[in-house]
Write a protein that holds these residues in place. Structure first.
Motif, PDB file in Angstrom:
ATOM      1  N   TYR A   6     -59.672  32.394  21.354  1.00  0.00           N
ATOM      2  CA  TYR A   6     -58.208  32.453  21.311  1.00  0.00           C
ATOM      3  C   TYR A   6     -57.720  31.953  19.958  1.00  0.00           C
ATOM      4  CZ  TYR A   6     -57.615  27.367  21.812  1.00  0.00           C
ATOM      5  OH  TYR A   6     -57.623  26.013  21.598  1.00  0.00           O
ATOM      6  N   HIS A   8     -54.466  30.033  18.045  1.00  0.00           N
ATOM      7  CA  HIS A   8     -53.232  29.262  18.196  1.00  0.00           C
ATOM      8  C   HIS A   8     -52.909  28.625  16.865  1.00  0.00           C
ATOM      9  CE1 HIS A   8     -50.794  25.673  19.436  1.00  0.00           C
ATOM     10  NE2 HIS A   8     -50.187  26.624  20.132  1.00  0.00           N
ATOM     11  N   GLU A  20     -54.173  31.882  34.682  1.00  0.00           N
ATOM     12  CA  GLU A  20     -53.260  32.229  33.595  1.00  0.00           C
ATOM     13  C   GLU A  20     -53.257  31.177  32.497  1.00  0.00           C
ATOM     14  OE1 GLU A  20     -51.600  35.177  33.375  1.00  0.00           O
ATOM     15  OE2 GLU A  20     -52.834  35.640  35.112  1.00  0.00           O
ATOM     16  N   ALA A  93     -50.999  27.941  28.218  1.00  0.00           N
ATOM     17  CA  ALA A  93     -50.700  29.149  28.975  1.00  0.00           C
ATOM     18  C   ALA A  93     -51.147  30.341  28.131  1.00  0.00           C
ATOM     19  CB  ALA A  93     -49.210  29.244  29.276  1.00  0.00           C
ATOM     20  N   THR A  94     -51.615  31.394  28.788  1.00  0.00           N
ATOM     21  CA  THR A  94     -52.092  32.554  28.021  1.00  0.00           C
ATOM     22  C   THR A  94     -51.004  33.124  27.124  1.00  0.00           C
ATOM     23  OG1 THR A  94     -51.631  33.944  29.962  1.00  0.00           O
ATOM     24  CG2 THR A  94     -53.905  33.207  29.644  1.00  0.00           C
ATOM     25  N   GLY A  95     -49.747  32.977  27.532  1.00  0.00           N
ATOM     26  CA  GLY A  95     -48.651  33.486  26.703  1.00  0.00           C
ATOM     27  C   GLY A  95     -48.430  32.694  25.430  1.00  0.00           C
ATOM     28  N   GLN A  96     -49.037  31.518  25.326  1.00  0.00           N
ATOM     29  CA  GLN A  96     -48.887  30.684  24.132  1.00  0.00           C
ATOM     30  C   GLN A  96     -49.908  31.015  23.048  1.00  0.00           C
ATOM     31  OE1 GLN A  96     -49.157  26.860  26.498  1.00  0.00           O
ATOM     32  NE2 GLN A  96     -47.462  26.312  25.135  1.00  0.00           N
ATOM     33  N   THR A  98     -53.009  33.931  21.330  1.00  0.00           N
ATOM     34  CA  THR A  98     -53.469  35.309  21.169  1.00  0.00           C
ATOM     35  C   THR A  98     -54.935  35.365  21.549  1.00  0.00           C
ATOM     36  OG1 THR A  98     -51.916  35.724  19.358  1.00  0.00           O
ATOM     37  CG2 THR A  98     -53.806  37.207  19.537  1.00  0.00           C
ATOM     38  N   GLY A 145     -54.432  42.821  24.303  1.00  0.00           N
ATOM     39  CA  GLY A 145     -53.052  42.703  23.864  1.00  0.00           C
ATOM     40  C   GLY A 145     -52.825  42.984  22.396  1.00  0.00           C
TER      41      GLY A 145
END
Length: 316
Positions: A6, A8, A20, A93-96, A98, A145
């Motif tokens: 990921y 961040h 999630e 959170a996955t939305g925070q 990539t 995504g």
């Protein structure tokens, strides 16, 4: 485990998906060691559980065990409603974040063509006697995504749902019966192909190696969760319409044989990615043909492995 890479705040790190949420493996491992007062292990935590996936896989079973320990600690603290997981940079959170390709810079990305009988038939090609191999590049890989860029030089961009095999330990001349023990895990993949470029020459690589033409993810699902990779439903969904719907049991060459065969040619290394071919239903073989365009959304779904979705964006 469902291992991810990921990003961040501009930094790429190894993590694990928990519903999630994304758990930062290295930070969770360090927190677990501090919780136990284990100063000796803490001193070598970065070596034991690296922050990039290829290094983690090079660490073998010891690194995977440390990752499991990190995930278990995070789950325990989540159950205890520990709010400090977020402030410590352990929980996102996955939305925070990539989600990048689980493996960013593999030494090799080796792909098979014509490995499903029905796809060979729709392509009007003979069934291969040996696996048909080509390759992609590390620069082809993108994560769940992330956009697939449609190049200026092609307007015949096709999808190909594929099972990706990620190698977990070095091997040469691997015996077929032992082949699955060399696997770290599996992931959905999309062998995006520029058909007009692919068939310019007898070698297909021209249409396969373009930037972003190798979506992979969202996660590397570890081998222990997938006892039989040769029996998984595999689908492509383009703008909500199912385009491919098959099963990995339809492959001509199954996963153990593929690993065995490739290992006779090259030494497989931890982090190497093998794409195992696509079933029938590709856009080029349809009547009328279907090619992807800017604004489309393409999803690859493989049973037990997850859903990989990417938007299609015109290259600037």
């Amino acid at each position: 485990m469902r291992l991810v890479t990921y990003q961040h705040e501009g930094q790429a790190r190894t993590g694990a998906l928990l519903g999630e949420a994304v758990i930062d493996l290295n930070r969770a491992y360090r927190a677990a060691l501090r919780h136990l007062g284990n100063a000796n292990e803490l001193a070598v935590a970065d070596l034991r559980l690296p922050v990039d996936m290829v290094s983690l896989l090079h660490g073998g079973e010891a690194a995977l065990s440390a990752a499991g320990r990190a995930v278990a600690f995070a789950q325990e603290r989540l159950s205890a409603s520990d709010a400090t997981l977020t402030s410590q940079g352990i929980l996102y959170a996955t939305g925070q974040v990539t989600l990048l390709a689980p493996v960013l810079r593999p030494e090799k990305v080796i792909c098979l063509g014509l490995n499903y009988r029905d796809h060979a038939t729709e392509s009007k090609m003979a069934l291969p006697e040996y696996p048909v191999l080509f390759h992609k590049l590390a620069s082809s890989l993108v994560g769940h995504g992330q956009p697939v860029l449609l190049p200026r030089i092609s307007n015949k961009i096709d999808y190909e749902a594929e099972l990706a095999v990620i190698i977990g330990k070095q091997g040469k001349y691997i015996v077929e019966a032992d082949a699955l023990s060399y696997v770290a895990g599996y992931a959905p993949a999309n062998d995006v192909s520029a058909r007009d470029l692919q068939f310019r020459t007898p070698q297909w690589t021209t249409g396969k190696i373009l930037d972003t033409f190798g979506p992979l993810g969202p996660a590397l699902v570890t081998r222990d969760e997938i006892p039989n990779p040769n029996s998984l439903r595999i689908k492509t969904i383009l703008n909500g319409e199912v385009m491919q719907d098959s099963n990995t049991s339809e492959m001509i060459f199954n996963v153990p044989f593929i690993i065995h065969y490739i290992s006779q040619l090259v030494t497989l290394q931890p982090g190497d990615v093998i794409l195992t071919g696509t079933p029938a239903g590709v856009g080029q073989a349809r009547n009328p043909q279907v090619f992807m365009k800017a604004g489309d959304s393409v999803t690859i779904e493989i049973e037990h492995l997850g859903i990989l979705t990417n938007p299609l964006v015109a290259e600037k």
